[in-house]
Enzyme design. Sequence first.
Site, short mmCIF file in Angstrom:
data_model
loop_
_atom_site.label_atom_id
_atom_site.label_comp_id
_atom_site.label_asym_id
_atom_site.label_seq_id
_atom_site.Cartn_x
_atom_site.Cartn_y
_atom_site.Cartn_z
CE1 TYR A 2 0.21 1.96 4.26
CE2 TYR A 2 1.14 -0.25 4.39
CZ TYR A 2 0.99 1.02 4.92
OH TYR A 2 1.61 1.35 6.09
CE LYS A 51 3.26 3.25 3.15
NZ LYS A 51 3.73 3.49 4.53
CD GLU A 65 10.53 1.93 10.27
OE1 GLU A 65 10.43 2.88 9.49
OE2 GLU A 65 10.37 0.74 9.92
CG LEU A 109 8.43 2.51 4.70
CD1 LEU A 109 8.26 1.37 3.70
CD2 LEU A 109 7.08 3.07 5.10
#
Length: 292
Positions: free
Chosen positions: A35, A149, A181, A205
């Site tokens: 996505y 993702k 992250e 990511l």
Amino acid sequence: MSIGPYVLTEKEFVNRYDLTYPFEERGLQFGDGVYEVIRVYRGNLYLIEEHVERLYRSAAAIHLQVPYEKEEMYKQLKQLLHLNDFTTDGKVYLQLTRGSAPRDHVFPVGVQPNLYAYVAPLSRKHSLMKNGVATITQKDVRWDYCYIKSLNLLPNVMAKQAAKEQGCFEAILHRNGKVTECSSSNVYVVKDGAIYTHPAEKNILHGCVRMRVEAFAKETGIPFHEEAFHLEDIQYADELFLSSSTAEVMPIIEVDGNTIANGRPGQVTMQLQQAYEADANIPMSDSIFYVQ
């Protein structure tokens, strides 16, 4: 949040109430898909090329064919805004799965991928970006391919919920004390005027806004180091901030109940916020430095 009436699919635009998929849908049953979330300002897509490029990278990593060529995807997403007469701030959510087929772990043969994209309003978080947010820390228990993702977001959801339950905006994730992250954003520490953040490897990511933050830093002469920092570094940080498509450049002023530096957004963070607003063509009337 009101979703626009028209939705882009793998074949055409349809009314969102007419969009249906069989219950044996691989995104639903396996999280077998990818996505993107694309920011929209005043009806214009921000960083569309970066998001589409990442969509194709994520799809290729799981051997999934995107039903549109890149140039056609750009056109379709812009048409999505046009059909919905969308001229305000918002976001486009785009999801691609391996398709609908009888439930089996192996990839189905001859099945068309399912794609849909919609647009919805999303206001800028003026007060939070101006004053900063509180966060918590959480162990990073996600899989080893976070650069994809994908739809497999349960650990992210659990971390984000834990943050919310403690009255915080985000959860900073770490593996054996090394910060990776956040649950839905990249995170950075500032020390002695330099920015440090985890390298763009498989464990994080590769954020589209993260790439712009690096560019902004270089353009303004701020040293930018792709060098992981640790939990113990946070307490000695001069500044801490996060970035994402929905949070933009967000100052962090508290972690696990402990104040960062003087408890106010720092100069480096504010420089990056100004660079972001200029890059996204944010008008002065909507600037976080202007709006009360």
